[in-house]
Write a protein that holds these residues in place. Structure first.
Motif, short mmCIF file in Angstrom:
data_model
loop_
_atom_site.label_atom_id
_atom_site.label_comp_id
_atom_site.label_asym_id
_atom_site.label_seq_id
_atom_site.Cartn_x
_atom_site.Cartn_y
_atom_site.Cartn_z
N PHE A 68 39.51 43.93 39.35
CA PHE A 68 40.71 43.15 39.67
C PHE A 68 40.48 41.66 39.42
CE2 PHE A 68 42.08 46.42 43.14
CZ PHE A 68 42.32 47.36 42.16
N THR A 69 39.22 41.22 39.54
CA THR A 69 38.88 39.81 39.29
C THR A 69 38.26 39.62 37.91
OG1 THR A 69 36.72 40.09 40.35
CG2 THR A 69 38.54 39.35 41.74
N MET A 406 31.41 33.89 44.11
CA MET A 406 31.68 35.22 44.67
C MET A 406 31.43 36.32 43.66
SD MET A 406 32.53 34.45 47.74
CE MET A 406 31.68 32.85 47.64
N PHE A 407 30.72 36.05 42.58
CA PHE A 407 30.40 37.09 41.61
C PHE A 407 29.69 38.23 42.34
CE2 PHE A 407 27.65 39.27 38.59
CZ PHE A 407 28.55 39.58 37.59
N SER A 413 36.23 37.48 46.21
CA SER A 413 36.69 36.83 44.99
C SER A 413 38.18 37.09 44.76
CB SER A 413 35.87 37.34 43.80
OG SER A 413 36.30 36.74 42.60
N TRP A 414 38.62 38.30 45.05
CA TRP A 414 40.02 38.68 44.83
C TRP A 414 40.95 37.84 45.69
CZ3 TRP A 414 42.63 43.83 46.60
CH2 TRP A 414 43.76 44.10 45.81
N ASN A 415 40.55 37.52 46.91
CA ASN A 415 41.38 36.66 47.76
C ASN A 415 41.58 35.29 47.11
OD1 ASN A 415 42.04 38.34 49.90
ND2 ASN A 415 40.19 37.88 51.04
N PHE A 416 40.51 34.72 46.56
CA PHE A 416 40.63 33.40 45.92
C PHE A 416 41.50 33.46 44.68
CE2 PHE A 416 36.87 32.33 48.48
CZ PHE A 416 37.16 31.03 48.86
N THR A 417 41.31 34.47 43.83
CA THR A 417 42.07 34.53 42.58
C THR A 417 43.54 34.77 42.83
OG1 THR A 417 41.60 36.90 42.23
CG2 THR A 417 40.09 35.32 41.22
#
Length: 475
Positions: A68-69, A406-407, A413-417
């Motif tokens: 998703f990211t 967040m790799f 990471s998905w929350n940020f993107t």
């Protein structure tokens, strides 16, 4: 239905070796594989393991956050990077593991704890751990699916077909639950020890973790309810959030009974299905990022990422994840110090009162990630000098750097993107969707077992599609 859930939960506990059986004659009347009472610390340990393992699992059969990211690309198969979420039933698999293996174990633990002999303060601390961990799992579910079964979900004695609650209502309740539970903690009293596989009974760390979840929730509210976001974030930070790597929420695997899910999928399974994506490699190369040396291998002296959505064969033509991620003992770091600093930097950039400037917190967040990955102070300083905080485009500064940091932590990471829309993700031409996923569709089993309620939820959110945005993702 209730019986089936209990059997599943307790069978997991036994399989992990947390339950011992009686050998007296009266026990012949009992089913030793499915005991009616289990020590609450055993169920806590089971839930901590299950939630950590499956939130962090890179298998194509589960959450698919890393796709998703667009941080991972595939080699032998393409369905997951083309956003096919039907063939392997990922929505069902993640839904079931979070509800049955995690939330229900914790709910059972609360029930059993009530009848265990403990000092009042000790019992309060133990209950607080169970409550905070439940909140953590609820946060994952509501930010994965949107509206979900919540208020009636764990009351199978009263409700076999739970309604789906509004996601923002759940957010407000989770924030309230955090506020309430931290007030019950006595940091000077004992709590769980052997069953607490994350913080070993350190209640100060559990409180900081709870406040860090609250900060996560607050920042997701930033665009849809700025006033609530600001007051909640400021209260979380004032209450004390994760302030060092030693306070991060990490599940440490022993390499034997418990092994890291990335190890299981890349090493133990002897499969070569995943490579770092071209987007990750090109972005990090463009920034001269020293973490590449820690994270990836080279091919003929260069880093080469896989094309997202395509077959990337042969596998040996591309950079691979290094032993840093492949070790069986690598911990699942599900709420890191670096993430908390990036959240605070974003709060400062939005004008919240957090005790420091966005620039300083951005520098601290990048430094925390570099330290976590063994990058030298000199290389960190060089990197920050070349990639300074840009106040006029703070979403890019924070969004891109948080995405890199967040790799291999897909959910974070998905929350940020989703919130910052950075970096720019692309939809492969062969995708099954019109855009990248903003949520996970509901479990197909829910349409069979709880059809009226899941259909009502789908209508309420604007359609049960991966491209339907969550209530807080308004930009």
């Amino acid at each position: 239905m209730k019986k089936a859930i209990k059997v599943c939960i307790l069978s997991i506990s036994v399989s992990l070796g947390f339950v011992s059986c009686q050998s007296d004659l009266t026990s012949l009347n009992d089913d030793p594989k499915h005991p009616s009472v289990v020590p609450s610390e055993n169920l806590l340990a089971t839930a901590l393991y299950q939630s950590s393992y499956y939130m962090d699992n890179p298998s194509v059969n589960f959450n698919n956050y890393r796709f998703f990211t667009q941080q991972w690309a595939e080699t032998q198969y393409r369905q997951e990077t083309q956003y096919d979420l039907v063939t392997r039933n990922q929505p069902r698999n993640h839904f079931n593991r979070m509800y049955v293996y995690s939330l229900n174990n914790l709910q059972q633990a609360k029930t059993f704890l009530a009848n265990e002999a403990n000092d009042a303060n000790v019992k309060a601390n133990k209950l607080a751990i169970l409550e905070i961990e439940q909140i953590f799992v609820w946060e994952n579910l509501v930010d994965t699916y949107g509206n979900i079964p919540y208020s009636e979900a764990l009351s199978v004695d009263q409700t076999l077909l739970p309604k789906y609650d509004d996601a923002k209502t759940i957010y407000l309740d989770l924030i309230n639950r955090i506020d309430n539970v931290v007030q019950t903690v006595d940091a000077s009293a004992d709590s769980y020890s052997s069953g607490d596989l994350v913080y070993q009974g350190d209640m100060t760390k559990w409180v900081k973790f709870a406040n860090s979840i609250k900060l996560r929730l607050a920042m997701n509210l930033a665009d849809v309810d700025p006033a609530l976001s600001k007051s909640t974030a400021e209260a979380a930070i004032n209450g004390g959030v994760i302030s060092s790597d030693t306070e991060a929420y990490k599940f440490a695997y022993d390499g034997g009974t418990f092994t890291n899910p990335v190890f299981d999928n890349l090493v133990a399974s002897n499969r070569n299905d995943f490579v770092p994506s071209e987007l990750v490699i090109n972005t990090m190369q463009g920034l001269s990022d020293p973490r590449m040396e820690v994270w990836f291998t080279k091919v003929n002296g260069i880093y080469k990422g896989g094309v997202f959505g395509d077959f990337n064969n042969p596998y040996t033509n591309y950079s691979q994840l290094s032993s840093y991620f492949r070790d069986s003992k690598t911990a699942s770091n599900l709420l890191s110090y670096a993430e908390v600093l990036f959240l605070q930097a974003e709060a400062a950039a939005r004008g919240y009162s957090v005790g420091d400037t966005a620039s300083n917190l951005y520098n601290a967040a990048v430094t925390a990630s570099m330290n976590e990955n063994g990058v030298s102070a000199a290389n960190t300083a060089t990197y920050l000098a070349a990639n300074p905080y840009n106040a006029s485009d703070w979403k890019t500064s924070i969004g891109v750097q948080a995405w890199i940091a967040m790799f291999n932590r897909g959910f974070a990471s998905w929350n940020f993107t989703r919130r910052l829309d950075r970096p720019t993700l692309v939809n492969p031409s062969t995708s099954n969707l019109s855009s990248v996923p903003y949520r996970m569709p509901y479990s197909d089993q829910e349409y069979v077992l709880n059809g009226a309620n899941v259909n009502a939820a789908a209508n309420a959110i604007g359609g049960d599609q991966a491209t339907t945005k969550l209530f807080w993702d308004v930009n």
